[in-house]
Every structure is written in structure tokens, then in C-alpha cells.
Design an enzyme around this catalytic site. Structure first.
Site, mmCIF file in Angstrom:
data_model
loop_
_atom_site.group_PDB
_atom_site.id
_atom_site.type_symbol
_atom_site.label_atom_id
_atom_site.label_comp_id
_atom_site.label_asym_id
_atom_site.label_seq_id
_atom_site.Cartn_x
_atom_site.Cartn_y
_atom_site.Cartn_z
ATOM 1 N N ASN A 97 0.828 -1.214 0.000
ATOM 2 C CA ASN A 97 0.000 0.000 0.000
ATOM 3 C C ASN A 97 0.861 1.262 0.000
ATOM 4 O O ASN A 97 0.543 2.248 -0.673
ATOM 5 C CB ASN A 97 -0.932 0.003 1.208
ATOM 6 N N ARG B 9 -6.308 0.691 -12.957
ATOM 7 C CA ARG B 9 -4.907 0.907 -12.587
ATOM 8 C C ARG B 9 -4.232 -0.377 -12.114
ATOM 9 O O ARG B 9 -4.760 -1.107 -11.286
ATOM 10 C CB ARG B 9 -4.831 1.974 -11.490
ATOM 11 N N HIS C 43 -16.393 1.829 -13.468
ATOM 12 C CA HIS C 43 -16.070 1.134 -12.230
ATOM 13 C C HIS C 43 -17.261 0.363 -11.677
ATOM 14 O O HIS C 43 -17.125 -0.398 -10.726
ATOM 15 C CB HIS C 43 -15.583 2.165 -11.197
ATOM 16 N N ARG D 23 -13.104 2.437 5.889
ATOM 17 C CA ARG D 23 -11.906 1.620 6.083
ATOM 18 C C ARG D 23 -10.625 2.438 6.017
ATOM 19 O O ARG D 23 -9.685 2.210 6.773
ATOM 20 C CB ARG D 23 -11.842 0.519 5.024
ATOM 21 N N HIS E 128 -14.692 -3.866 1.883
ATOM 22 C CA HIS E 128 -14.711 -3.273 0.540
ATOM 23 C C HIS E 128 -16.100 -2.824 0.100
ATOM 24 O O HIS E 128 -16.232 -2.121 -0.897
ATOM 25 C CB HIS E 128 -14.153 -4.307 -0.453
#
Length: 680
Positions: free
Chosen positions: A25, A398, A428, A557, A585
Site C-alpha cells: 500500500n 490501474r 467502475h 476503512r 470493501h
């Protein structure tokens, strides 16, 4: 992620996994966010962010904060997780620790598997400083002629097509299974131990490991480029040559070598980081996957088939197909991954649609999927069977651009109609539409989700998906696909909110309604679960609602620009983050109580990119059982005894502690138990 890795209550190999996730990350943060700030600074744009800080000021704060985080990260591995694993006979060893027999085996492995792919590159007037690819591990080596002369610099790239950690017990394999003892030697140590073979006749003065992070953003002008795939492939080739944004070096590197690297890579001191111990802990994933030690991992689980989808298991294939669609005609099915199996719900939906002779068309969006995707296989089978198959493959997703280009071409070769995205926007939304002939009319079946059609991540990402035959949603989905594949400009829908036109306005409108109800003497409630919230307009609407007396509960999150509990601004807002073995998510939105309640799920986070530069879809969930499940998931995350992190008004996340001394409840474990105890 780092806090979970530091938690001694987390199993040791899971802690190693969280260290790897944190490292990955942070890499992406530098490749995208820091790279963007540096590019803005280099162009001379004096634009400040919403916080009033200039790019230079932001970069300074980022450097200070990430230095602190990287120090904690390294210390967690060196002082805690590494020694803890060693006590369990999972060790990271150095060359000097090995016995003669192990060294001999590794010498053979080096000669056969590594030496042939190594290329030492000298740096002198005839050999310019080589290009250093992003995220690669490299050895900076100083050598000298034994008879005298100057010290010479050379670079060796650690090959990325060999295991980073070599098993000492079985050097030809990347790890050990079925054996409690697992020792690993970093491959750079193995190379360093054999530098004399690479620089024959030279004296090795010193060697040091280093790693460069580069700008990895890809920019494609949809309006200028006639062929999006060719333009994207051209930009992907350029990605590896992006400007450097961070230099990581071994802690013991000499000042002379460091100065040379910084000069050649054009790196300022703020983003040069000395790392104690191992560089690139993201590679700990290899050890996590290789070591078969259930006692050092979370207990395994098998996703359950949703009770509404437990049908036809013993019937013939034709009956199973009819049963699936018949059950959707009976009512909506809300699946919650990974607790509900992806393979027996969403995947089966697409597979059976592909095999069903009564299905005429399948339309689907693909943002990310797995390398051996059964979803793609099913779409190919459907096209070969003569069905109309339309797939929107977002080739600008990406870090998955190359894979998605491959999927797009494979689907095209099979006869699918493939769309590569929309001009100026990323697609998306997670949507699928199936058109089926039933008697004398057509019926449409839909899936709208919060996560990707990715069977592997569906076992580790927490997501919701709605399977439905609702006519209003079917009409909306048909209209949406006409927008995605054609020139339709529709922006209003029946049961959907669609970005970039409708999501922000729709959320603000519903937040405003709750404020109006409180002003009229009623009660107001807003509950939102997303990955990130930074959009100023939505945040301002939440502040106004809080000031009116609406209870605002946020489960976020990651990035959160809301400041809860600030007097006169946000006393009625609370923010919580849930971090655990699964990646939270899903995006869930709840407005109001009782008869006025609305519950939505979808793909959109509350960020500028999602609301302005992407096609996102939220669907209103009206099925009472599905609504109840979504409410319960929100309430579990927000419960008084739920483990997690609370956000303070100054922007600090604080790990929750029970005030009454009771043990806090792991929300994900609670949901696992619920799923496994449901009646079949």
C-alpha cells in the site's frame, strides 16, 4: 494494516501478511499520490489542496509521516514478527548462519538458477548509469583492482523471476509444505555471497541493497487517441521509465554510495529512506503462501452457499439452470462475500446464463478479474454458443491495464462485442444483465455489486451483491448499458443512482431529507459504509445534518476527511474503521428509519474520482430480508462492543477499548459464525 501487524493477538503468519500488505500500500501511495504532488510541484502550479497546504508543504509532511511509519514497520518485523516466527522454526537466515552442507547446496542452486540471469553493469565514462526499474531490488557494488587504482561502481539487478526467499532446506523450490521447519535466505544475500564470480579478479570493497519507487500513473488522452488499446499499451511501456519518487537503501549504506545513488536518481533527501533489516517486505506474501502452518494462520473457512441458492444440487444440469432463474423470480437474493460463496452465486449466475439455451444475451462490466477467470470462460462459451455477449472491459483499471487488454482481445476473438470504456471516464460499476426467453416474452435478470467479478479476491474482500429479476432494475440496467456501449445521455433512473451525474446529488438530497425530518420534529439517521470519503460537498452535507440533529454513522476503512465530534459542527457524527482478515470493501448507504428508510449498495466511494470521473452505480435495495441483512451488517460494525478503530476530531484513529472490561467482538468472525450457522 500496520496496527494489526503489530497486534500480538494476530497469528504470526497473518502478521507477516499484514506487513506485506502495508508495504504494498505504501508503494502504491508513492507511485500515485506522492508522484502526483511532485509532478504538480515540478510544473510550477501553485495550487493548494483543500487543507491550504502547497504541494511542497504536503510533500514535507508526507516525508515526515512516512518515515515514522516505515520505522514502525521495520521494527515490527525485526523486533517482533521475525523473532516470533524464528521461535516457531520459520526463520529468515543470513549466509553466515548456514552450515557448510547448506552453503554447498545453495552454491549449486546459485550456479544453475541465478547466475545465468545476472548482469553486472559497470558505471564509468563508457558505461552510463543504468536505468533502475521501479520496485526492483538492486545491489550497488564497489570494486577495485587488487593491484591498485580507483574504486569502481557497478549495479546488479536482483532478478524478479526467481523467489525472493530461497528455501534453505529445498533450494530449488520457493518454500516448504508439510514441514514445521522452514528456513529462508533472502536471494540478495545469496547473490552477495557470490560477487567474486560476477567480478572475477576484482576486489569487492562494499555492497549495498537499494530500491527505487517511480511514478506509475498512466495518462491517456481519450479524445486525442483514436485507438485506446494502442495508446494505453504505449503508455504502459513508458510507465517503467517514470520519474523516481522514493529511494530506499540498506541501513548500513556508506555515505559515498548513497550520495552517488541520490545524485544519479535525482532524489532529494526528504524521500531517501534508510531501512533497517530487509527491504521490500511486500515479498513476505511468498513466505505466507509457502509455509503450511495452520497454527500460525487464521482458521480456514469454506464460504457457504446462500440458503436461497441451495437448490438443484442433485438434479440434472437443465433443472439447475431453471431453478436458479426461478428462485430469482421469487425474490431478490443479497449475497455477502466472502461469507457467501461467490462460485455458487455470482459465478454460477453467469455460468448458467452462458449454458442456458433460453438465454439470448449477456451484458457485463469487467473492471478486474483473476488470471484464470471462470467468468471470462463463461462469457466466451456464451459467445461461441451464439448468444449476444457484450462486455465492457475497463482497460484503464490501474495496475491491471495489461491484463485487461489481454482479456479484451481474447473476448473479441471469441466473438464477444467488447467495449474498452468510455471517453473521459473509467467504468467502475459492477453490473451484469441477462436476457432470457420465457414463453412468449423476455425476462431480464441482473447482478449489481460492490466488488469486482474476481473469484480469488471474493474470498478475501468483503462485498455485497444483489441478484434480482425486478423489472424496474432490469429497465435501469438496460438503459445503463445503452449509455455504456452507445451514445445515450440518460442520467435519471428508477432504482439506480449513476455517477458522474447522479450519485453525489442523490446522496446529498437524501442526507438533506433526514435533516428536514429532524427540523420537523422527527428522527433522522444516516449510515454510510465506504472505503474512503473526501468529497467536500458530501462532507458539508453531513456536517449540516449533524448540526440539525441527525445521527450520522460512518464506517470508513481508509481515507476519511470527516472530523467527528467537533463542537458546533459534528457532535452527532461518529466514524469507525474495521480492519481484519478480510478487506472491508463494500459500499452501503442507509437513510432514515421505518417507512421512510432507504438502503442502497453499489460501487462508489465518496471521492472526487468516483463521483466525477467514473461510471458508478448504486442500487436501492427494497427486499425486506435483504434490507434487514444490510442493517444488521451496519449495526454489527457500529456496535458498542465491536472491535475496530474510532476517529477523533483531530484526525487521529484510536483502537477501541471496551469501557466495561468486556472483550470486544471481531465483527468479521461474528459474520463468519452467522453464515456457517444459518439453516439450509
Amino acid at each position: 494494516m500496520l496496527a494489526i501487524a503489530e497486534d500480538p493477538g494476530t497469528p504470526l503468519l497473518e502478521r507477516a501478511k499484514f506487513l506485506a500488505i502495508f508495504a504494498n500500500n505504501l508503494d502504491e501511495f508513492y507511485m500515485l499520490r506522492v508522484a502526483g504532488l511532485k509532478r504538480r510541484l515540478q510544473t510550477g502550479l501553485p495550487v493548494s489542496g483543500p487543507d491550504g497546504l502547497t504541494p511542497r508543504e504536503q510533500l514535507k509532511r508526507i516525508a515526515d509521516r512516512t518515515a515514522e511509519l516505515m520505522s514502525r514497520h521495520a521494527a515490527c518485523f525485526l523486533d517482533d514478527v521475525g523473532p516470533g516466527l524464528a521461535r516457531q522454526q520459520v526463520r529468515f537466515v543470513s549466509w553466515n548462519e548456514l552450515e557448510a552442507g547448506s552453503r554447498e547446496e545453495l552454491r549449486l542452486y546459485f550456479r544453475d538458477q541465478i547466475f545465468p540471469v545476472l548482469t553486472p553493469l559497470a558505471v564509468d565514462p563508457a558505461h552510463p548509469f543504468p536505468y533502475i526499474s521501479g520496485l526492483s531490488l538492486n545491489l550497488a557494488v564497489m570494486v577495485r583492482d587488487p593491484d591498485g587504482g580507483p574504486e569502481l561502481f557497478a549495479r546488479i539487478k536482483v532478478p524478479n523471476n526467481v523467489p525472493r526467499f530461497v528455501s534453505v532446506d529445498a533450494p530449488g523450490r520457493p518454500g516448504i509444505r508439510g514441514d514445521a521447519r522452514a528456513w529462508f535466505l533472502p536471494v540478495e544475500e545469496l547473490i552477495a555471497a557470490h560477487l567474486d564470480q560476477l567480478f572475477s579478479g576484482m576486489k569487492i570493497i562494499e555492497h549495498h541493497l537499494f530500491r527505487v519507487t517511480r511514478n506509475a500513473d498512466v495518462e491517456v488522452d481519450d479524445d486525442r487517441d483514436d485507438d485506446l488499446l494502442q495508446a494505453l499499451e504505449r503508455e504502459l511501456a513508458r510507465r517503467r521509465f517514470g520519474p523516481s519518487v522514493r529511494l530506499e537503501v540498506g541501513y548500513t549504506i556508506s555515505e559515498d554510495v548513497l550520495a552517488r545513488l541520490a545524485r544519479e536518481l535525482d532524489m532529494d533527501d526528504a524521500h531517501v529512506v534508510r531501512v533497517p533489516g530487509l527491504l521490500d517486505l511486500s515479498r513476505l506474501w511468498q513466505v505466507y503462501e509457502a509455509v503450511d502452518r495452520p497454527d500460525l494462520k487464521d482458521r480456514p473457512f469454506v464460504p457457504a452457499t446462500h440458503p436461497r441458492l441451495q437448490f438443484g444440487e442433485l438434479a440434472g444440469e437443465g433443472e439447475k439452470q431453471r431453478s436458479f432463474f426461478a428462485h430469482l423470480r421469487d425474490g431478490d437474493v443479497l449475497v455477502h462475500h466472502p461469507y457467501d460463496s461467490f462460485s455458487t452465486s455470482v459465478q454460477r449466475f453467469i455460468e448458467q446464463a452462458a449454458a442456458d439455451p433460453n438465454v439470448l444475451a449477456i451484458k457485463q462490466t469487467l473492471y478486474r478479474t483473476s488470471g484464470d477467470s471462470p467468468i471470462v470462460d463463461a462469457l466466451i462459451d456464451a459467445a461461441r454458443a451464439g448468444k449476444q455477449v457484450v462486455v465492457l472491459v475497463e482497460v484503464k483499471a490501474r495496475f491491471d491495464e495489461a491484463a485487461n487488454i489481454g482479456w479484451a482481445r481474447m473476448l473479441e476473438r471469441a466473438g464477444c462485442h467488447v467495449v474498452y470504456g468510455m471517453v473521459g471516464l473509467k467504468t467502475h460499476c459492477k453490473t451484469a444483465l441477462v436476457v432470457r426467453q420465457e414463453g412468449g416474452h423476455l425476462r431480464r435478470y441482473c447482478h449489481i455489486g460492490t466488488g469486482n467479478y474476481h473469484p480469488k479476491t471474493a474470498r478475501t474482500y468483503e462485498d455485497f451483491g444483489l441478484l434480482t429479476a425486478d423489472p424496474d432494475i432490469a429497465e435501469d440496467m438496460t438503459d445503463l448499458f445503452n449509455v455504456l456501449t452507445g451514445y445515450s445521455r440518460q442520467t435519471a433512473y428508477r432504482r439506480l443512482l449513476v455517477a458522474p451525474h447522479g450519485v453525489r446529488a442523490g446522496i446529498i438530497e437524501r442526507v438533506g431529507r433526514e435533516a428536514d425530518r429532524v427540523r420537523a420534529g422527527g428522527e433522522g439517521l444516516v449510515q454510510i459504509k465506504v472505503n474512503s470519503i473526501v468529497d467536500e460537498e458530501i462532507i458539508d452535507s453531513l456536517y449540516r445534518a449533524s448540526q440539525a440533529g441527525v445521527q450520522v454513522d460512518l464506517v470508513v476503512r481508509g481515507i476519511c476527511a470527516v472530523r467527528p465530534g467537533v463542537e458546533g459542527l459534528s457532535e452527532n457524527i461518529r466514524v469507525r474503521s474495521i480492519v481484519g482478515r478480510f478487506l472491508e470493501h463494500s459500499r452501503v448507504f442507509r437513510f432514515g428509519h421505518g417507512e421512510t428508510e432507504e438502503v442502497w449498495i453499489g460501487s462508489a466511494d465518496l471521492m472526487h474520482r468516483n463521483l466525477d470521473r467514473r461510471v458508478e452505480a448504486l442500487v436501492r435495495v427494497t427486499d425486506p430480508a435483504a434490507q434487514s441483512e444490510l442493517r444488521r451488517a451496519l449495526e454489527s460494525a457500529l456496535g458498542e462492543h465491536a472491535a475496530g478503530f474510532d476517529l477523533d476530531g483531530d484526525g487521529t484513529w484510536t483502537r477501541r477499548r471496551a469501557l466495561d472490561g468486556a472483550a470486544l467482538e471481531d465483527v468479521q468472525e461474528l459474520l463468519l459464525r452467522r453464515a456457517q450457522s444459518r439453516p439450509e
